[in-house]
Design a protein around this motif. Structure first.
Motif, PDB file in Angstrom:
ATOM      1  N   ASP B  48      77.765  27.470 -58.016  1.00 61.40           N
ATOM      2  CA  ASP B  48      78.909  27.062 -57.181  1.00 61.40           C
ATOM      3  C   ASP B  48      78.539  25.787 -56.410  1.00 61.40           C
ATOM      4  O   ASP B  48      77.458  25.687 -55.844  1.00 61.40           O
ATOM      5  CB  ASP B  48      79.240  28.195 -56.191  1.00 61.40           C
ATOM      6  CG  ASP B  48      80.540  27.936 -55.430  1.00 61.40           C
ATOM      7  OD1 ASP B  48      81.313  27.063 -55.836  1.00 61.40           O
ATOM      8  OD2 ASP B  48      80.775  28.634 -54.419  1.00 61.40           O
ATOM      9  N   LEU B  54      84.304  27.309 -55.883  1.00 61.80           N
ATOM     10  CA  LEU B  54      85.082  28.539 -55.674  1.00 61.80           C
ATOM     11  C   LEU B  54      86.202  28.368 -54.656  1.00 61.80           C
ATOM     12  O   LEU B  54      87.114  29.187 -54.598  1.00 61.80           O
ATOM     13  CB  LEU B  54      84.161  29.692 -55.267  1.00 61.80           C
ATOM     14  CG  LEU B  54      83.438  30.380 -56.421  1.00 61.80           C
ATOM     15  CD1 LEU B  54      82.454  31.405 -55.903  1.00 61.80           C
ATOM     16  CD2 LEU B  54      84.438  31.045 -57.377  1.00 61.80           C
ATOM     17  N   ALA B  58      89.485  30.085 -59.554  1.00 59.63           N
ATOM     18  CA  ALA B  58      89.385  31.542 -59.602  1.00 59.63           C
ATOM     19  C   ALA B  58      88.030  31.918 -60.187  1.00 59.63           C
ATOM     20  O   ALA B  58      87.524  31.250 -61.083  1.00 59.63           O
ATOM     21  CB  ALA B  58      90.506  32.106 -60.472  1.00 59.63           C
ATOM     22  N   VAL B  59      87.462  32.990 -59.685  1.00 55.73           N
ATOM     23  CA  VAL B  59      86.136  33.395 -60.157  1.00 55.73           C
ATOM     24  C   VAL B  59      86.192  33.825 -61.626  1.00 55.73           C
ATOM     25  O   VAL B  59      85.211  33.713 -62.358  1.00 55.73           O
ATOM     26  CB  VAL B  59      85.536  34.505 -59.251  1.00 55.73           C
ATOM     27  CG1 VAL B  59      86.364  35.770 -59.304  1.00 55.73           C
ATOM     28  CG2 VAL B  59      84.093  34.787 -59.631  1.00 55.73           C
ATOM     29  N   ARG B  60      87.371  34.277 -62.077  1.00 54.56           N
ATOM     30  CA  ARG B  60      87.528  34.639 -63.473  1.00 54.56           C
ATOM     31  C   ARG B  60      87.294  33.429 -64.392  1.00 54.56           C
ATOM     32  O   ARG B  60      86.690  33.547 -65.457  1.00 54.56           O
ATOM     33  CB  ARG B  60      88.941  35.180 -63.692  1.00 54.56           C
ATOM     34  CG  ARG B  60      89.085  36.111 -64.867  1.00 54.56           C
ATOM     35  CD  ARG B  60      90.534  36.501 -65.060  1.00 54.56           C
ATOM     36  NE  ARG B  60      90.856  37.697 -64.322  1.00 54.56           N
ATOM     37  CZ  ARG B  60      91.606  38.692 -64.824  1.00 54.56           C
ATOM     38  NH1 ARG B  60      92.111  38.600 -66.044  1.00 54.56           N
ATOM     39  NH2 ARG B  60      91.869  39.747 -64.119  1.00 54.56           N
ATOM     40  N   PHE B  90      74.901  37.125 -56.834  1.00 56.32           N
ATOM     41  CA  PHE B  90      76.064  37.139 -55.944  1.00 56.32           C
ATOM     42  C   PHE B  90      75.613  36.805 -54.525  1.00 56.32           C
ATOM     43  O   PHE B  90      74.546  37.256 -54.098  1.00 56.32           O
ATOM     44  CB  PHE B  90      76.725  38.520 -55.946  1.00 56.32           C
ATOM     45  CG  PHE B  90      77.433  38.859 -57.229  1.00 56.32           C
ATOM     46  CD1 PHE B  90      78.653  38.266 -57.537  1.00 56.32           C
ATOM     47  CD2 PHE B  90      76.892  39.769 -58.124  1.00 56.32           C
ATOM     48  CE1 PHE B  90      79.309  38.578 -58.721  1.00 56.32           C
ATOM     49  CE2 PHE B  90      77.546  40.086 -59.313  1.00 56.32           C
ATOM     50  CZ  PHE B  90      78.758  39.487 -59.611  1.00 56.32           C
ATOM     51  N   THR B  94      79.008  40.226 -51.163  1.00 55.60           N
ATOM     52  CA  THR B  94      80.108  39.985 -52.099  1.00 55.60           C
ATOM     53  C   THR B  94      80.886  41.282 -52.303  1.00 55.60           C
ATOM     54  O   THR B  94      80.282  42.328 -52.565  1.00 55.60           O
ATOM     55  CB  THR B  94      79.548  39.529 -53.464  1.00 55.60           C
ATOM     56  OG1 THR B  94      78.937  38.254 -53.302  1.00 55.60           O
ATOM     57  CG2 THR B  94      80.639  39.438 -54.521  1.00 55.60           C
ATOM     58  N   SER B  97      85.315  43.748 -55.883  1.00 59.59           N
ATOM     59  CA  SER B  97      86.487  43.224 -56.594  1.00 59.59           C
ATOM     60  C   SER B  97      86.206  41.809 -57.131  1.00 59.59           C
ATOM     61  O   SER B  97      86.612  41.455 -58.236  1.00 59.59           O
ATOM     62  CB  SER B  97      87.698  43.190 -55.662  1.00 59.59           C
ATOM     63  OG  SER B  97      87.390  42.444 -54.497  1.00 59.59           O
ATOM     64  N   PHE B  98      85.486  41.024 -56.355  1.00 60.46           N
ATOM     65  CA  PHE B  98      85.120  39.670 -56.761  1.00 60.46           C
ATOM     66  C   PHE B  98      84.191  39.722 -57.980  1.00 60.46           C
ATOM     67  O   PHE B  98      84.384  39.025 -58.972  1.00 60.46           O
ATOM     68  CB  PHE B  98      84.430  38.973 -55.578  1.00 60.46           C
ATOM     69  CG  PHE B  98      83.922  37.584 -55.853  1.00 60.46           C
ATOM     70  CD1 PHE B  98      84.710  36.479 -55.557  1.00 60.46           C
ATOM     71  CD2 PHE B  98      82.652  37.369 -56.371  1.00 60.46           C
ATOM     72  CE1 PHE B  98      84.241  35.187 -55.786  1.00 60.46           C
ATOM     73  CE2 PHE B  98      82.172  36.091 -56.605  1.00 60.46           C
ATOM     74  CZ  PHE B  98      82.973  34.993 -56.316  1.00 60.46           C
ATOM     75  N   GLU B 101      86.090  40.636 -61.088  1.00 59.20           N
ATOM     76  CA  GLU B 101      86.891  39.514 -61.593  1.00 59.20           C
ATOM     77  C   GLU B 101      86.021  38.583 -62.443  1.00 59.20           C
ATOM     78  O   GLU B 101      86.451  38.100 -63.486  1.00 59.20           O
ATOM     79  CB  GLU B 101      87.500  38.713 -60.425  1.00 59.20           C
ATOM     80  CG  GLU B 101      88.791  39.290 -59.886  1.00 59.20           C
ATOM     81  CD  GLU B 101      89.882  39.351 -60.939  1.00 59.20           C
ATOM     82  OE1 GLU B 101      90.225  38.298 -61.496  1.00 59.20           O
ATOM     83  OE2 GLU B 101      90.378  40.445 -61.223  1.00 59.20           O
ATOM     84  N   LEU B 102      84.809  38.321 -61.965  1.00 58.45           N
ATOM     85  CA  LEU B 102      83.893  37.469 -62.725  1.00 58.45           C
ATOM     86  C   LEU B 102      83.691  38.037 -64.126  1.00 58.45           C
ATOM     87  O   LEU B 102      83.783  37.325 -65.131  1.00 58.45           O
ATOM     88  CB  LEU B 102      82.543  37.367 -62.004  1.00 58.45           C
ATOM     89  CG  LEU B 102      81.478  36.559 -62.752  1.00 58.45           C
ATOM     90  CD1 LEU B 102      81.750  35.065 -62.625  1.00 58.45           C
ATOM     91  CD2 LEU B 102      80.069  36.854 -62.233  1.00 58.45           C
ATOM     92  N   LEU B 129      77.192  31.501 -55.467  1.00 60.50           N
ATOM     93  CA  LEU B 129      77.269  32.225 -56.737  1.00 60.50           C
ATOM     94  C   LEU B 129      76.545  31.428 -57.834  1.00 60.50           C
ATOM     95  O   LEU B 129      76.790  30.236 -58.010  1.00 60.50           O
ATOM     96  CB  LEU B 129      78.736  32.410 -57.148  1.00 60.50           C
ATOM     97  CG  LEU B 129      78.981  33.143 -58.473  1.00 60.50           C
ATOM     98  CD1 LEU B 129      78.530  34.590 -58.394  1.00 60.50           C
ATOM     99  CD2 LEU B 129      80.448  33.066 -58.879  1.00 60.50           C
TER     100      LEU B 129
END
Lengths: 314, 314
Positions: B48, B54, B58-60, B90, B94, B97-98, B101-102, B129
Motif C-alpha cells: 500500500d 487504499l 477497493a481492497v478487492r 495486515f 484489521t 471483513s477487510f 474482501e481481499l 497492507l
C-alpha cells in the motif's frame, strides 16, 4: 479476528484440484508435477517489529531467519528443500549496504543447506522491512509427512529443548532438515509439524487435523536453559515458556511406541535429540499429567497473528 | 541504490545448479522437476502506498491485482500458470471483513484463470497492507520464452495500447496468458517480457539480455486513451506516457518479420491485438525514428524501486 480462524475460513473455500495433492493447512502444500513427482511449496512472511526488531538485531540475522523458517517447514514434512524465491520490501531510502547485508544472511544459510535462491522481487515502500520467502522442496521418493496422521496410542516426540527462543534461538536455530529426512526415511512417522507457534499450539494443530487427543507428562517436557532464564524476568514458570513460546523450530512428531523407542536409541541421531513427552489418546482434549498424578486440561498457548495474544499461566 | 543495479549485484552472485534451468533475471525462474518437466516460479510483492492506494481503491481490487501481476509474468514466458501461495501482512487491528474482501478479489481472478491458491502465510504488523504472491507455472511441452533470445532483424511487437494505466488499467487489466501461450505454441517467438516497468524500461531488459539494440518508430507506438487523458493532467505528451508508464501488463515480444506478419494476421488473435513498433538492430542503443525521419536516442524510462524516479520527457 484471529489468524487460525481466518485461515480456516480461507481453507474451507479452497477448491479441489487434480494437480494438488495437499492444499492449505499443513507445513507445505504438495503439487503433483509429474506422474511420480511431488513438489513441496511453503511461504513465510516476516516483518520488522513482529518477527524481529532491527533496533536490537543485525539485518544479516534477519536474512538468515527468513530462509531458516521455510527450511524448517520442509523439514516438518520429512523432505528436502531445494530452491527459494525471496521478496523484500525495503523501507524508503534504505542504503545499499543494508540491503547487501540482508542478502549475506540469506546466502550464508542457503549455501549451508544447499538451497538455490532462483528469483525474487525487490520493492520499496513507506513500511518496515518485510521479507517473504517461498521455498520449494522435493519428495525424493519419500512420502511427505502430514499433520493429519496421528493415531491413538502413538508416542509424541519432540527434538531439542523448548522455550525462551526470544533470547536468541529464534535467530540462530538450525532447521531440523537432517532429522526430518532421516525420520521419514527410516521410521514410520505418522504425523509431524515444526514448532513455530508454540508446543501446545502446534500440538493442537496435529490433534485437530488427526481428530485425536493427547496426554502430556509434565516432567518430560524438555525445558531449555533459555526458558529458565526468561522465567526469571517474566515471572512465569520455565514450564510455561516451554509449552507456549513460539519459534523454537524443533520437530514435533507422533509414531508408534516401538518406532519411538527405535528412533530414540538410533545411532542416526545425536544422543538426547528426542524427548518422549506424552501420547496420543482418543477424544479431542489436550491434557497434562503432573508428577503427583493429577491430570489437568491444557489449552493451546502460543502466538497467533491478528489477535491480541492472551497468555495465561498453564 | 537502484532496484536494477541491486538485482544485478544479486544475480552475479547466484550459483549454477543442475536443477535450475534459468535463475534470476527473467520473468520466471525455471526449475527442472523431472527429466522432461520444467516448473516455472515467479514472485511479486505489492505494498500500500507504492503499488496501490487504499484511500482510493477497493481492497478487492488489490487482491485481484496481486494475482494478475504474477499471471502476467507466466504469460510473458508463454506458459500456463497453475497454483499460487499468498502471504499477507495486515496492518494491526484489521477487521476480518477487510481481510475477507481481499481474498474475494484473489479468488475471483484465480478462479477465472484456473489457478489454485494452495497455501500462504497471514501475519500482522505495524505496516501498510503488504501482499506477496508466488506463482508456479508448467511448460506443457512448450519451451518457455526468455528475454535473451532477440535477434538482429526481428520485428518488435506489443499487445494492446500503452500508457496511463494509473487511471484504472493497473487494476483491471487482463493478463495476456491466452496470447502468451498461443504465441508460444504457434509462432517462433525469440524473446518476450510483460510490460510492468514501462515500455522502454522493459524493452531495455530484452536488449540487455539479448545484447542487441532497437529502432522504434514513433508513429507506431500504440497510445492508449488513458495516456491522452493523463497527458492533459500531467503536461507530458501522450507518447511520453505510452513509452514510460508502467503496469500495462501487455506483452512485448520479438520474432522474425515473417512470423510477425503471420501473428498479426492470425485469426487466433482478436484483430488489432498487436502493433509492430520497431525492429531489433545491431549494437546496444535504443533509438526512435520520428515521422520526419530524424533518429534520436531514447533512454529507458519507467519506474524503478529504491530510487527516486527521474522522469524526463523523451
Amino acid at each position: 479476528m484471529g489468524e487460525f480462524s481466518f485461515i480456516e475460513w480461507i481453507r474451507k473455500r479452497q477448491k479441489r484440484r487434480k494437480d494438488v495433492a495437499l492444499g492449505i493447512g499443513d507445513d507445505c502444500a504438495l503439487i503433483n508435477v509429474s506422474a511420480d513427482k511431488l513438489c513441496l511449496i511453503t511461504t513465510d512472511m516476516l516483518i520488522d517489529g513482529t518477527h524481529f526488531d532491527l533496533k536490537r538485531c543485525a539485518v544479516r540475522d534477519v536474512g538468515r531467519k527468513a530462509i531458516a523458517c521455510s527450511i524448517s517447514d520442509v523439514a516438518a514434512m520429512g523432505c528436502r528443500a531445494t530452491v527459494a524465491v525471496v521478496s523484500v520490501c525495503f523501507p524508503n531510502n534504505t542504503p545499499e549496504s543494508f540491503a547487501r547485508e540482508l542478502y549475506k544472511g540469506i546466502w550464508g544459510i542457503a549455501d549451508k543447506y544447499g538451497i538455490g535462491i532462483v528469483g525474487g522481487d525487490t520493492i520499496s515502500g513507506d513500511s518496515p522491512l518485510c521479507i517473504n520467502v517461498t521455498m520449494l522442496g522435493r519428495d525424493e521418493g519419500l512420502k511427505p509427512i502430514r499433520r493429519s496422521g496421528a493415531r491413538v496410542g502413538d508416542a509424541i516426540l519432540v527434538t531439542g529443548k523448548l522455550g525462551g527462543s526470544i533470547l536468541g534461538k529464534h535467530f540462530n536455530f538450525e532447521p531440523r532438515i537432517r532429522e526430518g529426512v532421516l525420520l521419514n526415511k527410516h521410521f514410520a512417522v505418522h504425523a509431524m509439524i515444526d514448532i513455530s507457534d508454540g508446543l501446545t499450539a502446534d500440538l493442537n494443530h496435529i490433534l485437530e487435523e488427526s481428530h485425536v487427543g493427547a496426554m502430556l507428562y509434565e516432567e518430560r517436557i524438555p525445558i531449555s536453559e533459555a526458558s529458565v532464564e526468561l522465567a526469571r524476568k517474566t515471572g512465569n514458570t520455565p514450564l510455561y515458556h516451554a509449552l507456549s513460546d513460539g519459534e523454537d523450530y524443533e520437530l514435533l512428531l507422533t509414531l508408534s511406541g516401538g518406532q519411538a523407542k527405535k528412533a530414540i536409541a538410533s545411532p542416526l541421531f545425536e544422543k538426547g535429540t528426542f524427548s518422549c513427552i506424552g501420547e496420543i489418546v482418543a477424544g479431542k482434549k489436550m491434557q497434562m499429567k503432573c508428577p503427583d498424578g493429577r491430570v489437568r486440561r491444557i489449552k493451546p498457548l502460543g502466538y497467533e497473528h491478528l489477535k491480541s495474544p492472551v497468555r495465561k499461566r498453564p
